[in-house]
Motif scaffolding. Structure first.
Motif, short mmCIF file in Angstrom:
data_model
loop_
_atom_site.label_atom_id
_atom_site.label_comp_id
_atom_site.label_asym_id
_atom_site.label_seq_id
_atom_site.Cartn_x
_atom_site.Cartn_y
_atom_site.Cartn_z
N TYR A 343 0.72 -1.40 0.02
CA TYR A 343 0.06 0.01 -0.04
C TYR A 343 0.92 1.43 0.15
CZ TYR A 343 -4.09 -2.97 1.09
OH TYR A 343 -5.00 -4.06 1.12
N ASP A 344 1.82 1.14 0.76
CA ASP A 344 2.74 2.32 0.87
C ASP A 344 3.49 2.67 -0.58
OD1 ASP A 344 2.10 2.53 3.52
OD2 ASP A 344 4.11 1.55 4.06
N ASP A 347 1.14 4.24 -2.85
CA ASP A 347 0.83 5.50 -2.45
C ASP A 347 2.16 6.39 -3.20
OD1 ASP A 347 -1.47 5.47 -1.03
OD2 ASP A 347 -0.53 5.35 0.92
N SER A 351 1.47 9.37 -6.25
CA SER A 351 2.14 10.52 -6.23
C SER A 351 3.04 10.95 -7.26
CB SER A 351 2.76 10.52 -4.53
OG SER A 351 1.88 10.51 -3.73
#
Length: 453
Positions: A343-344, A347, A351
């Motif tokens: 998940y990180d 992200d 971005s």
């Protein structure tokens, strides 16, 4: 001027509205670029909004038409009645300068927006809960959004888009060639606003490819490149760049001696002494580097917010950005650590994808692939091998895998061959190409350059 008085030019607002009432074609010159909210007085906003509605319906924008439109909606009295409209018309001699008046009104509007952003930034400065980096990024974004308002329109009609597309064709709006013929035949090149993932196992040549594409953008296209190196220091990367320059095609008339990367390391360790020809070449290379618009950031704990901040700074300083390189994704720190690395990483990828659109520059992000390829007979990576997150497959415009057969099979007939597998090309074709790769200096060349017959 009193500092408490907002920037405004009422006379220019009145001249615009008077011009619209006087000349039925005047509004066509400004409607695409003049926002309704740019008018300071609410009465002026209502009159302009009525004129826009009538114009877009193909109706006249004269005194009678606008009076009727506002009256039917119970807005005529709110703007000052027909008396107000008549005053606007009577004060206007010609609409010939309506474009200049529009610029004056937009100037004051953007100044008011900047003041409003300033107040918001002050509030952010008093926020002691958020991280400083996040506060600085939010502050930069507020100012950047004001700067972009003249040009930025997220929703447009197909008529507007068609005109812009045709202008791009006429002006050769750039898609930057990579310099590798076979790769350009598939994906054409790097298009501003896109995210390209370059993935592979360690020692496949990912950083060498990124170096080559960086130098290509800086030399062929004369555009700045911002390289975020989370794995190597600035000096380590610069030494690799030296080696590449010594063999790079556009510097062959400099008669440079080949500067091998391993020899540079041994020189630094005191194991060998470079000969005079190599030293002379390095001196020439440092002079070449002085003119290259390449910027290297070695912050190993940088976040997507930090990358965005640096990109805005370089773009403001240089006026443009040709390429942004991130080496590599798995080393980056997410803004919100969820405990789930997939998940990180997702992200971070999202971005970067958003940043490419905001900065309007291509981003090349390097990525690892999973160890699963090591257990297969054919060790060429596939989409499912993308390390830790399928989100990369979703957000990337292009996905390129790097593979060198000789890494796994030293006796292979494919010695010094680098394979690039274009597994995803949102705006091009997928396929596989083979290139010559000189690991000692990082030089990459298309096989078509050579005639083996």
């Amino acid at each position: 001027m009193n500092k408490n008085t907002p920037p405004v030019n009422i006379e220019a607002e009145e001249a615009i509205l008077g011009g619209i009432l006087l000349d039925p074609m005047a509004i066509s010159r400004i409607e695409a670029n003049l926002k309704t909210e740019a008018f300071f007085l609410l009465a002026h906003q209502e009159i302009y909004r009525a004129a826009l509605a009538l114009f877009r319906q193909g109706k006249p924008t004269d005194l009678m038409a606008i009076s009727s439109y506002l009256g039917d909606r119970s807005l005529l009295d709110k703007v000052g009645g027909t008396t107000k409209l008549a005053q606007l018309l009577n004060r206007t001699v010609s609409a010939v300068n309506i474009d200049r008046y529009m610029n004056l009104v937009m100037d004051k509007y953007l100044r008011r927006q900047l003041i409003a952003s300033g107040h918001e930034i002050v509030d952010l400065g008093h926020d002691n809960v958020s991280e400083l980096e996040s506060v600085l990024n939010d502050s930069q974004k507020k100012v950047f959004q004001v700067c972009q308002q003249k040009l930025n329109a997220e929703t447009k009609s197909t008529a507007e888009i068609s005109i812009a597309c045709f202008q791009d064709l006429e002006t050769r709006h750039p898609i930057y060639e990579t310099g590798l013929y076979d790769l350009d035949n598939l994906m054409v090149g790097f298009e501003p606003g896109t995210l390209t993932i370059l993935a592979g196992r360690p020692s496949m040549g990912k950083s060498a490819i990124a170096n080559f594409l960086t130098l290509q953008m800086a030399t062929k296209h004369k555009l700045p490149v911002l390289y975020f190196s989370l794995e190597m220091t600035q000096k380590q990367l610069q030494y690799r760049l030296w080696s590449l320059i010594s063999e790079f095609h556009c510097y062959r008339d400099h008669k440079l001696a080949k500067v091998r990367g391993d020899c540079l390391r041994k020189q630094r360790a005191g194991q060998i002494q470079l000969d005079q020809q190599e030293i002379d070449s390095i001196i020439k290379i440092t002079e070449i580097c002085a003119d290259l618009p390449i910027f290297i950031n070695e912050n190993r704990s940088i976040t997507a917010v930090g990358i965005a901040s640096e990109c805005r700074k370089i773009r403001a300083y240089e006026g443009n950005l040709g390429l942004i390189v991130v080496d590599y994704l798995q080393m980056m720190v997410g803004e919100k650590v969820s405990g789930n690395r997939s998940y990180d990483l997702g992200d971070v990828a999202r971005s970067l994808y958003q940043l490419a659109g905001e900065i309007n520059a291509p981003i090349l992000a390097l990525s690892q692939v999973s160890r699963g390829v090591e257990s297969r007979q054919d060790k060429r990576p596939m989409m499912s091998d993308l390390s830790q997150s399928g989100i990369l497959e979703m957000v990337a415009d292009n996905i390129i895998f790097a593979y060198r057969d000789e890494y796994y099979y030293p006796d292979t007939i494919h010695e010094n061959i680098l394979e690039l597998i274009l597994a995803k090309a949102r705006h091009g074709d997928t396929g596989q190409i083979k290139l010559l790769f000189d690991k000692s200096c990082g030089m990459i060349e298309s096989l078509k350059v050579f005639d083996f017959n």
